[in-house]
Design a protein around this motif. Structure first.
Motif, PDB file in Angstrom:
ATOM      1  N   ALA A  27       0.835  -1.211   0.000  1.00 52.83           N
ATOM      2  CA  ALA A  27       0.000   0.000   0.000  1.00 52.83           C
ATOM      3  C   ALA A  27       0.866   1.256   0.000  1.00 52.83           C
ATOM      4  N   LEU A  28       1.924   1.255   0.805  1.00 52.73           N
ATOM      5  CA  LEU A  28       2.828   2.406   0.846  1.00 52.73           C
ATOM      6  C   LEU A  28       3.452   2.641  -0.526  1.00 52.73           C
ATOM      7  N   TYR A  29       4.048   1.616  -1.091  1.00 58.71           N
ATOM      8  CA  TYR A  29       4.753   1.807  -2.356  1.00 58.71           C
ATOM      9  C   TYR A  29       3.801   2.058  -3.517  1.00 58.71           C
ATOM     10  N   ARG A  30       2.620   1.505  -3.458  1.00 60.68           N
ATOM     11  CA  ARG A  30       1.639   1.828  -4.501  1.00 60.68           C
ATOM     12  C   ARG A  30       1.297   3.318  -4.422  1.00 60.68           C
ATOM     13  N   GLY A  31       1.101   3.828  -3.209  1.00 66.35           N
ATOM     14  CA  GLY A  31       0.832   5.256  -3.055  1.00 66.35           C
ATOM     15  C   GLY A  31       2.005   6.106  -3.499  1.00 66.35           C
ATOM     16  N   LEU A  32       3.210   5.703  -3.136  1.00 59.05           N
ATOM     17  CA  LEU A  32       4.392   6.474  -3.522  1.00 59.05           C
ATOM     18  C   LEU A  32       4.580   6.495  -5.043  1.00 59.05           C
ATOM     19  N   VAL A  33       4.292   5.387  -5.698  1.00 57.52           N
ATOM     20  CA  VAL A  33       4.414   5.351  -7.159  1.00 57.52           C
ATOM     21  C   VAL A  33       3.408   6.315  -7.780  1.00 57.52           C
ATOM     22  N   HIS A  34       2.177   6.306  -7.293  1.00 52.55           N
ATOM     23  CA  HIS A  34       1.187   7.251  -7.823  1.00 52.55           C
ATOM     24  C   HIS A  34       1.639   8.689  -7.589  1.00 52.55           C
ATOM     25  N   LEU A  35       2.189   8.963  -6.404  1.00 55.43           N
ATOM     26  CA  LEU A  35       2.696  10.319  -6.145  1.00 55.43           C
ATOM     27  C   LEU A  35       3.806  10.681  -7.114  1.00 55.43           C
ATOM     28  N   SER A  36       4.696   9.736  -7.385  1.00 55.27           N
ATOM     29  CA  SER A  36       5.810  10.025  -8.292  1.00 55.27           C
ATOM     30  C   SER A  36       5.317  10.337  -9.700  1.00 55.27           C
ATOM     31  N   ALA A  50      -2.119   2.389   4.156  1.00 60.33           N
ATOM     32  CA  ALA A  50      -0.877   2.062   4.859  1.00 60.33           C
ATOM     33  C   ALA A  50      -0.856   2.716   6.236  1.00 60.33           C
ATOM     34  N   ASP A  51      -1.310   3.960   6.313  1.00 57.47           N
ATOM     35  CA  ASP A  51      -1.344   4.670   7.592  1.00 57.47           C
ATOM     36  C   ASP A  51      -2.276   3.971   8.578  1.00 57.47           C
ATOM     37  N   ALA A  52      -3.436   3.544   8.129  1.00 54.46           N
ATOM     38  CA  ALA A  52      -4.374   2.839   9.011  1.00 54.46           C
ATOM     39  C   ALA A  52      -3.774   1.535   9.517  1.00 54.46           C
ATOM     40  N   MET A  53      -3.053   0.845   8.658  1.00 54.79           N
ATOM     41  CA  MET A  53      -2.426  -0.411   9.069  1.00 54.79           C
ATOM     42  C   MET A  53      -1.352  -0.160  10.115  1.00 54.79           C
ATOM     43  N   VAL A  54      -0.597   0.913   9.942  1.00 59.48           N
ATOM     44  CA  VAL A  54       0.459   1.247  10.910  1.00 59.48           C
ATOM     45  C   VAL A  54      -0.148   1.698  12.238  1.00 59.48           C
ATOM     46  N   ARG A  55      -1.239   2.433  12.166  1.00 60.92           N
ATOM     47  CA  ARG A  55      -1.902   2.856  13.406  1.00 60.92           C
ATOM     48  C   ARG A  55      -2.405   1.650  14.195  1.00 60.92           C
ATOM     49  N   ALA A  56      -2.909   0.654  13.489  1.00 62.53           N
ATOM     50  CA  ALA A  56      -3.404  -0.555  14.148  1.00 62.53           C
ATOM     51  C   ALA A  56      -2.265  -1.446  14.639  1.00 62.53           C
ATOM     52  N   SER A  57      -1.158  -1.415  13.915  1.00 61.82           N
ATOM     53  CA  SER A  57      -0.029  -2.284  14.225  1.00 61.82           C
ATOM     54  C   SER A  57       1.254  -1.590  13.772  1.00 61.82           C
ATOM     55  N   PRO A  58       1.886  -0.804  14.656  1.00 59.52           N
ATOM     56  CA  PRO A  58       3.054  -0.006  14.254  1.00 59.52           C
ATOM     57  C   PRO A  58       4.173  -0.804  13.584  1.00 59.52           C
ATOM     58  N   LEU A  73       2.569  11.787   3.440  1.00 58.18           N
ATOM     59  CA  LEU A  73       1.300  12.338   3.904  1.00 58.18           C
ATOM     60  C   LEU A  73       1.420  13.815   4.262  1.00 58.18           C
ATOM     61  N   GLU A  74       2.512  14.185   4.935  1.00 55.95           N
ATOM     62  CA  GLU A  74       2.684  15.585   5.347  1.00 55.95           C
ATOM     63  C   GLU A  74       2.927  16.495   4.166  1.00 55.95           C
ATOM     64  N   THR A  75       3.793  16.096   3.255  1.00 57.00           N
ATOM     65  CA  THR A  75       4.148  16.988   2.158  1.00 57.00           C
ATOM     66  C   THR A  75       3.083  17.036   1.067  1.00 57.00           C
ATOM     67  N   SER A  76       2.364  15.943   0.882  1.00 62.95           N
ATOM     68  CA  SER A  76       1.383  15.902  -0.197  1.00 62.95           C
ATOM     69  C   SER A  76      -0.015  16.345   0.225  1.00 62.95           C
ATOM     70  N   TYR A  77      -0.340  16.121   1.489  1.00 64.30           N
ATOM     71  CA  TYR A  77      -1.718  16.348   1.919  1.00 64.30           C
ATOM     72  C   TYR A  77      -1.825  17.191   3.192  1.00 64.30           C
ATOM     73  N   GLY A  78      -0.702  17.531   3.799  1.00 62.46           N
ATOM     74  CA  GLY A  78      -0.746  18.292   5.037  1.00 62.46           C
ATOM     75  C   GLY A  78      -1.248  17.493   6.216  1.00 62.46           C
ATOM     76  N   VAL A  79      -1.264  16.156   6.077  1.00 60.52           N
ATOM     77  CA  VAL A  79      -1.746  15.265   7.136  1.00 60.52           C
ATOM     78  C   VAL A  79      -0.568  14.905   8.020  1.00 60.52           C
ATOM     79  N   LYS A  80      -0.760  14.987   9.307  1.00 65.11           N
ATOM     80  CA  LYS A  80       0.292  14.571  10.253  1.00 65.11           C
ATOM     81  C   LYS A  80      -0.115  13.243  10.865  1.00 65.11           C
ATOM     82  N   PRO A  81       0.466  12.156  10.350  1.00 70.63           N
ATOM     83  CA  PRO A  81       0.115  10.827  10.875  1.00 70.63           C
ATOM     84  C   PRO A  81       0.596  10.635  12.301  1.00 70.63           C
TER      85      PRO A  81
END
Length: 81
Positions: A27-36, A50-58, A73-81
């Motif tokens: 999920a992380l790398y799929r998102g990063l590829v789309h961002l690229s 990916a963020d939800a999965m990490v929140r449930a299980s770091p 997340l921070e640079t693209s969406y201003g979200v602070k995970p």
């Protein structure tokens, strides 16, 4: 690259049988590829997954990959995970 996106899309169905760490990394790398490829709309649900999965299980992502996720997340969406 577009070919990386195509490969990730092609294996998406297989991910259902993967363990949590592999699915989170996918999920992380799929998102990063789309961002690229400057496709923020397509990237966001994957990064959020990916963020939800990490929140449930770091430990779902390595420290390096958690950092990549946080930066994306921070640079693209201003979200602070």
């Amino acid at each position: 690259s577009a070919s990386a996106r195509e490969r990730l899309v092609a294996i998406e169905g297989e991910t259902k049988s993967w363990n949590e760490k592999d699915r989170a990394e996918y999920a992380l790398y799929r998102g990063l590829v789309h961002l690229s490829l400057a496709d923020r709309d397509a990237a966001r649900p994957w990064l959020e997954r990916a963020d939800a999965m990490v929140r449930a299980s770091p430990e779902a992502l390595s420290p390096e990959n958690r950092s990549r996720l946080r930066v994306a997340l921070e640079t693209s969406y201003g979200v602070k995970p």
